[in-house]
Motif scaffolding. Structure first.
Motif, mmCIF file in Angstrom:
data_model
loop_
_atom_site.group_PDB
_atom_site.id
_atom_site.type_symbol
_atom_site.label_atom_id
_atom_site.label_comp_id
_atom_site.label_asym_id
_atom_site.label_seq_id
_atom_site.Cartn_x
_atom_site.Cartn_y
_atom_site.Cartn_z
ATOM 1 N N ASN A 106 29.093 -26.504 8.332
ATOM 2 C CA ASN A 106 28.804 -25.168 8.852
ATOM 3 C C ASN A 106 30.079 -24.617 9.474
ATOM 4 O OD1 ASN A 106 27.742 -22.855 10.015
ATOM 5 N ND2 ASN A 106 26.817 -23.942 11.736
ATOM 6 N N LEU A 107 30.664 -23.609 8.858
ATOM 7 C CA LEU A 107 31.915 -23.027 9.353
ATOM 8 C C LEU A 107 31.672 -21.936 10.370
ATOM 9 C CD1 LEU A 107 34.790 -23.937 8.515
ATOM 10 C CD2 LEU A 107 33.053 -24.675 6.895
ATOM 11 N N SER A 108 30.416 -21.687 10.707
ATOM 12 C CA SER A 108 30.095 -20.669 11.700
ATOM 13 C C SER A 108 30.200 -21.253 13.100
ATOM 14 C CB SER A 108 28.675 -20.138 11.467
ATOM 15 O OG SER A 108 28.279 -19.292 12.524
ATOM 16 N N ASN A 109 30.449 -20.375 14.056
ATOM 17 C CA ASN A 109 30.458 -20.775 15.456
ATOM 18 C C ASN A 109 29.064 -20.699 16.068
ATOM 19 O OD1 ASN A 109 32.210 -21.863 17.391
ATOM 20 N ND2 ASN A 109 32.351 -19.930 18.495
ATOM 21 N N SER A 110 28.057 -20.501 15.227
ATOM 22 C CA SER A 110 26.663 -20.435 15.653
ATOM 23 C C SER A 110 25.849 -21.426 14.831
ATOM 24 C CB SER A 110 26.097 -19.021 15.457
ATOM 25 O OG SER A 110 26.837 -18.065 16.178
ATOM 26 N N PRO A 111 24.678 -21.832 15.323
ATOM 27 C CA PRO A 111 23.805 -22.661 14.495
ATOM 28 C C PRO A 111 23.450 -21.934 13.205
ATOM 29 C CG PRO A 111 23.037 -22.603 16.766
ATOM 30 C CD PRO A 111 24.104 -21.560 16.653
ATOM 31 N N SER A 112 23.313 -22.680 12.123
ATOM 32 C CA SER A 112 23.042 -22.074 10.821
ATOM 33 C C SER A 112 21.916 -22.814 10.115
ATOM 34 C CB SER A 112 24.299 -22.100 9.943
ATOM 35 O OG SER A 112 25.302 -21.256 10.473
ATOM 36 N N ASN A 113 20.908 -22.067 9.709
ATOM 37 C CA ASN A 113 19.851 -22.592 8.852
ATOM 38 C C ASN A 113 20.233 -22.360 7.398
ATOM 39 O OD1 ASN A 113 18.203 -23.213 11.120
ATOM 40 N ND2 ASN A 113 17.562 -21.057 11.201
ATOM 41 N N PHE A 114 19.812 -23.267 6.526
ATOM 42 C CA PHE A 114 20.114 -23.085 5.104
ATOM 43 C C PHE A 114 19.117 -23.872 4.274
ATOM 44 C CE2 PHE A 114 22.080 -27.117 5.946
ATOM 45 C CZ PHE A 114 22.039 -27.819 4.740
ATOM 46 N N THR A 115 19.053 -23.501 3.013
ATOM 47 C CA THR A 115 18.311 -24.299 2.042
ATOM 48 C C THR A 115 19.239 -24.674 0.896
ATOM 49 O OG1 THR A 115 17.559 -22.327 0.846
ATOM 50 C CG2 THR A 115 16.102 -23.206 2.557
ATOM 51 N N LEU A 116 19.018 -25.837 0.351
ATOM 52 C CA LEU A 116 19.696 -26.286 -0.862
ATOM 53 C C LEU A 116 18.660 -26.380 -1.960
ATOM 54 C CD1 LEU A 116 22.150 -27.577 -2.422
ATOM 55 C CD2 LEU A 116 21.165 -29.783 -1.744
ATOM 56 N N THR A 117 18.875 -25.623 -3.025
ATOM 57 C CA THR A 117 17.971 -25.618 -4.168
ATOM 58 C C THR A 117 18.693 -26.198 -5.372
ATOM 59 O OG1 THR A 117 16.816 -23.669 -3.336
ATOM 60 C CG2 THR A 117 16.551 -24.183 -5.674
ATOM 61 N N LEU A 118 18.022 -27.100 -6.058
ATOM 62 C CA LEU A 118 18.535 -27.643 -7.310
ATOM 63 C C LEU A 118 17.845 -26.919 -8.456
ATOM 64 C CD1 LEU A 118 18.598 -31.487 -6.573
ATOM 65 C CD2 LEU A 118 20.441 -29.831 -6.328
ATOM 66 N N HIS A 119 18.613 -26.415 -9.394
ATOM 67 C CA HIS A 119 18.045 -25.628 -10.486
ATOM 68 C C HIS A 119 17.483 -26.529 -11.574
ATOM 69 C CE1 HIS A 119 19.528 -22.101 -8.553
ATOM 70 N NE2 HIS A 119 20.763 -22.577 -8.559
ATOM 71 N N GLY A 120 16.248 -26.214 -11.968
ATOM 72 C CA GLY A 120 15.584 -27.022 -12.972
ATOM 73 C C GLY A 120 15.070 -28.336 -12.433
ATOM 74 N N ALA A 121 15.131 -28.492 -11.129
ATOM 75 C CA ALA A 121 14.694 -29.746 -10.515
ATOM 76 C C ALA A 121 14.247 -29.448 -9.099
ATOM 77 C CB ALA A 121 15.832 -30.761 -10.523
ATOM 78 N N SER A 122 13.696 -30.442 -8.457
ATOM 79 C CA SER A 122 13.312 -30.292 -7.065
ATOM 80 C C SER A 122 13.720 -31.546 -6.308
ATOM 81 C CB SER A 122 11.797 -30.071 -6.933
ATOM 82 O OG SER A 122 11.087 -31.186 -7.436
ATOM 83 N N VAL A 123 13.875 -31.382 -5.023
ATOM 84 C CA VAL A 123 14.156 -32.529 -4.169
ATOM 85 C C VAL A 123 12.823 -33.179 -3.817
ATOM 86 C CG1 VAL A 123 15.198 -33.306 -2.017
ATOM 87 C CG2 VAL A 123 16.201 -31.367 -3.258
ATOM 88 N N GLU A 124 12.641 -34.389 -4.264
ATOM 89 C CA GLU A 124 11.374 -35.097 -4.061
ATOM 90 C C GLU A 124 11.267 -35.697 -2.662
ATOM 91 O OE1 GLU A 124 10.599 -38.786 -6.358
ATOM 92 O OE2 GLU A 124 8.986 -37.588 -7.243
ATOM 93 N N GLN A 125 12.408 -36.161 -2.163
ATOM 94 C CA GLN A 125 12.459 -36.719 -0.818
ATOM 95 C C GLN A 125 13.847 -36.440 -0.258
ATOM 96 O OE1 GLN A 125 12.613 -41.043 -0.262
ATOM 97 N NE2 GLN A 125 11.077 -40.868 1.350
ATOM 98 N N ALA A 126 13.924 -36.134 1.030
ATOM 99 C CA ALA A 126 15.207 -35.865 1.678
ATOM 100 C C ALA A 126 15.265 -36.629 2.989
ATOM 101 C CB ALA A 126 15.388 -34.366 1.923
ATOM 102 N N MET A 127 16.432 -37.212 3.228
ATOM 103 C CA MET A 127 16.663 -37.961 4.464
ATOM 104 C C MET A 127 17.969 -37.491 5.089
ATOM 105 S SD MET A 127 14.066 -40.074 4.514
ATOM 106 C CE MET A 127 14.531 -41.278 5.758
ATOM 107 N N THR A 128 17.996 -37.418 6.406
ATOM 108 C CA THR A 128 19.276 -37.263 7.078
ATOM 109 C C THR A 128 19.985 -38.613 7.031
ATOM 110 O OG1 THR A 128 18.342 -37.805 9.236
ATOM 111 C CG2 THR A 128 18.395 -35.471 8.611
#
Length: 855
Positions: free
Chosen positions: A787-809
């Motif tokens: 995050n290059l912002s000086n503020s907190p930033s929300n975002f989504t990552l979308t994979l095209h033609g696919a989906s994220v089945e499970q996500a872990m930090t």
């Protein structure tokens, strides 16, 4: 032997009075034995390998022998780098390695995340992180965590390093310095003895960095060299007690410059020196920090400052070798992104590469090992040969992965017809327009058509490294994706030139440049801002200026995509400078090649026509302001060195209304204005990247660049309005990550015309790295964001033609830390200001799509 001589000196402390501890109960003094590894300074890698094995065997035996003692008096040992563990695993039977792991778990052996004692000011972010990947793999294999990271003996420390360590799982660090070979004023007179080291993202690491009583004593890198003396000092010395008002005390490091330490002095001292008023504890370092944090952590001061650079500067004494490592780290971004697309279709693609990968990452942890001083018993030539060897291994791994991935992706893209096709791949996470260069030795003339639109694109033939290429203007290439182009025989339409040349003056839609025959830019007019002049000559030096001299100018590679003006100059060093302007691309590319050996200190000068310059630059894991903390910047006003600042991807200079970004692909350090070791010049509008040299004299570093006589040093410039971290970083990443071109040979998987794997919703959040997980594509993908912002930033990552089945930090080393949020098959996350964060993603195909059919 200057370094060894200086290490014996004692620094006299100035008293900084604070209230001494007056609490109840016995003091707890934790004494941690270790050996300080001086790799290729005291001994070679082969000798140290055997020393690691023998020393660990000794302390494993002693742990067994003393297991019946009270816990305070059991034998313990602290490795000063994970290379100890690496060598033990590689050279001992599995049962022996399991024995070591068991003692790590029991607290009798400690291992840090860091490979060895290194200097990090010249290292890129991924160079720092990949150098710690080995303990990350050990964490997952054996279900344990490593919580320490160290940078020892060198007198300086980057601000952003702590955030990288914290993101990798480190909670604690300690630093002891040499107090030798230094230009840092009063390096041992610390503002705080122990504090929270806070990163720009708000992360923090508990840091022990005592004021220096001598490098074989408190504040040095061998505080317990004489354990009894050190115990009594921290218990009774008025100066120490005035500085350190706490009843939990750490005394770390025993071996100093000795090659090997195998004794029970610390165990014996703990037994003999414990009494009713103090417990003396044989320490694994972690026990001290955990005790201290629980007892005193809530009331500690916080520091978030940069201290500049010192011993890391000596890697510039082998400037081209260091630049090669830096280039390899940058090219790894594209290689891994391409490998991700390939591995999603061919899960076996990365099989068999693990050994070379693991060695390359360990070598990244070793390349900036602190003994670049090269003034020890081993000698300068063996040290230099070792640096060159590990640099070559890193480069070989990356180049092999890149070339194999390019070829493999070309074999996965569908194709039809007989005409030659190639793709232009964008490894970055935003759509971009840039040039792409494809090797071509076929018949001429030709023109090039973009398949997705059916339109001809501007193209020309250029010669690069002696080989002909087709250069095209590739418009709107999607993020982590490609567009496909077709080569058509015969002349195409007539495009206007990308730039015009009249003698030494050439210009495009953005800039009008005057280039003199020594390769210096003496005028740069910003045509988008009313022909505002951006060059100021300072001390006889202009922009991209190596020094006074003459030469010749010639037009090279002129066409509708780009025009290059080449300067060939014999002075002050023989060098070539190629300045390139493009069609539709707001960037001035500068390619300098020094073509002779040199032994003195050389810089490239960039003087800017700005009256009130304000410089920001990428340090190590942080974008910081090059001013003192008291003036609104990030640099400490004490214990710091200012003459050579870190120059990672970019430095940016402006006055609030107008400015310029300078991207540096190969040079690691810069001088700001006329800065000295003790003075930061923020008034002179000049940035001078360090071309190379022994900046602290002939006694420190490698003489005469170890014989090298060719140095590639590339820059890029663009003007702008107000400074933006995001835009400066994006500009430099585009410069240093060109579109990757490869032949389309045909396959059944990826779309014929274009494809994009990802969309990141927030432009302030950059996808920093995307790769198959370390344990393989079946474990999923590792995605790192900044995050290059000086503020907190929300975002989504979308994979095209696919989906994220499970996500872990995850940590930056890919060890899972908890669940992440999914929303409709996309990763949804929030990053703190300026935070780097890593996620692990298990990917599933979209409904109705066969596995990994991601198009």
């Amino acid at each position: 032997m200057f370094k060894r001589f200086c290490r014996s000196l004692t620094v006299i402390l100035a008293l900084n009075v604070v209230h001494a501890w007056s609490g109840e109960g016995p003091k707890r003094i934790y004494v941690a034995p270790d050996d300080h590894t001086d790799y290729y300074w005291t001994a070679t890698g082969d000798a140290y390998r055997q020393a690691f094995l023998d020393t660990l065997d000794y302390y494993l035996d002693k742990a067994d022998e003393t297991i019946g003692n009270p816990a305070d008096f059991q034998s313990r040992w602290n490795c000063d780098g994970c290379l100890w563990m690496w060598e033990y695993e590689k050279n001992k039977p599995p049962a022996d390695f399991q024995r070591l792991i068991n003692r790590v778990k029991s607290g009798h052996i400690s291992v840090p995340l860091t490979a060895l004692v290194s200097c990090y000011g010249g290292a890129p972010v991924e160079g720092v992180l990949r150098g710690m990947y080995y303990p990350g793999r050990i964490e997952r294999r054996f279900n344990l965590r490593f919580n320490m990271a160290v940078s020892m003996e060198n007198q300086t420390l980057p601000l952003g390093l702590g955030a990288l360590w914290a993101g990798s799982g480190a909670r604690y660090t300690w630093k002891g310095i040499c107090g030798c070979a230094t230009k840092v004023p009063s390096p041992g007179d610390r503002e705080h003895e122990i504090y929270w080291w806070e990163g720009p993202d708000g992360s923090r690491v508990l840091a022990k960095w005592y004021s220096l009583f001598g490098n074989q004593s408190i504040g040095g890198y061998a505080e317990a060299y004489n354990p009894v003396s050190a115990i009594n000092l921290v218990d009774t010395n008025p100066t120490f007690l005035a500085r350190y008002p706490y009843n939990v005390i750490g005394v770390f490091g025993q071996g100093w410059d000795g090659f090997q330490t195998m004794d029970q002095q610390v165990v014996n001292a703990a037994q003999s020196e414990s009494n009713a008023n103090r417990r003396v504890i044989v320490s694994n370092e972690l026990d001290f920090f955990e005790d201290f944090e629980a007892t005193h952590g809530a009331g500690l001061p916080t520091l978030s400052v940069a201290y500049g650079n010192e011993w890391e500067l000596y890697c510039a004494s082998m400037a081209e070798v260091t630049a090669g490592v830096r280039r390899a780290v940058e090219r790894l971004r594209g290689a891994e992104a391409l490998a991700t697309l390939v591995a999603l279709k061919d899960s076996d693609f990365l099989d068999g590469r693990e050994g070379a990968r693991d060695l390359a990452f360990m070598n990244l942890g070793l390349y900036w090992e602190h003994d670049w001083t090269a003034d020890g018993p081993v000698g300068r030539n063996p040290r230099a040969e070792w640096q060159r060897l590990i640099g070559e291994q890193i480069e070989d791994y990356v180049e092999t992965l890149l070339s194999d991935s390019v070829a493999a992706l070309g074999g996965l893209i569908r194709r039809s017809g007989e005409r030659q096709r190639f793709f232009a791949f964008n490894p970055l996470s935003w759509t971009r327009t840039d040039h792409a260069d494809y090797p071509y030795s076929g018949p001429l003339p030709v023109h090039v058509v973009e398949l997705s639109s059916g339109s001809e694109v501007p193209s020309q033939i250029v010669t690069l490294e002696g080989q002909p290429h087709i250069r095209i203007l590739a418009r709107n290439v999607p993020p982590v994706g490609y567009k496909t182009f077709e080569i058509v025989l015969g002349a195409g339409q007539a495009f206007t030139p990308a730039a015009t040349v009249a003698g030494s003056v050439f210009e495009n839609a953005f800039y009008r440049i005057t280039l003199v025959d020594r390769g210096a830019i003496t005028s740069l007019l910003d045509k988008t801002r009313g022909n505002r002049e951006m060059v100021r000559t300072i001390g006889g030096l202009a922009m991209n200026d190596l020094g006074a001299g003459g030469g010749s100018l010639a037009v090279e590679n002129s066409g509708p995509v780009s025009v290059t003006l080449k300067a060939d100059s014999p002075t002050p060093l023989a060098h070539l400078s190629r300045i390139t302007l493009f069609r539709e691309i707001n960037r001035i590319d500068i390619r300098n090649e020094i073509t002779q050996n040199f032994g003195d200190v050389r810089t490239w000068s960039f003087g800017f026509e700005l009256d009130n310059p304000d410089v920001w630059h990428e340090e190590v894991g942080a974008v910081i302001r090059a001013k003192l903390l008291a003036d609104g910047g990030h640099y400490s006003g004490r214990n710091a060195r200012y003459d050579w600042l870190t120059l990672n991807h970019f430095a940016d200079i402006g006055d609030g209304a107008v400015g310029a970004t300078l991207s540096s692909a190969d040079c690691c350090f810069m001088r700001l204005g006329n800065s000295t070791a003790t003075t930061l010049d923020t008034a002179t509008p000049r940035i001078s990247p360090l071309a190379g040299g022994q900046v602290d004299g002939a006694g420190l570093g490698i003489p005469n660049q170890h014989g090298d006589s060719h140095f590639l040093q590339r820059f890029a410039l663009a003007t702008h309005g107000a400074f933006s971290r995001r835009e400066a970083m994006k500009f430099s990443l585009e410069h240093q990550n060109p579109l990757v071109a490869g032949a389309v040979t045909g396959g059944p998987h990826y779309p014929e015309e274009q494809f994009s794997l990802v969309t990141v919703s927030n432009p302030d959040v950059l996808l920093w790295a995307l790769k198959p997980a370390e344990e393989g594509i079946d474990r999923g993908l590792a995605a790192r964001f900044w995050n290059l912002s000086n503020s907190p930033s929300n975002f989504t990552l979308t994979l095209h033609g696919a989906s994220v089945e499970q996500a872990m930090t995850a940590t930056h080393l890919e060890t899972e830390t908890g669940p992440a949020t999914l929303s409709s098959g996309s990763l949804s996350a929030s990053l703190a200001p300026q935070q780097l964060k890593t996620f692990l993603l298990t990917v599933a195909p979209s409904s109705g799509v066969a596995k990994w059919e991601l198009y």
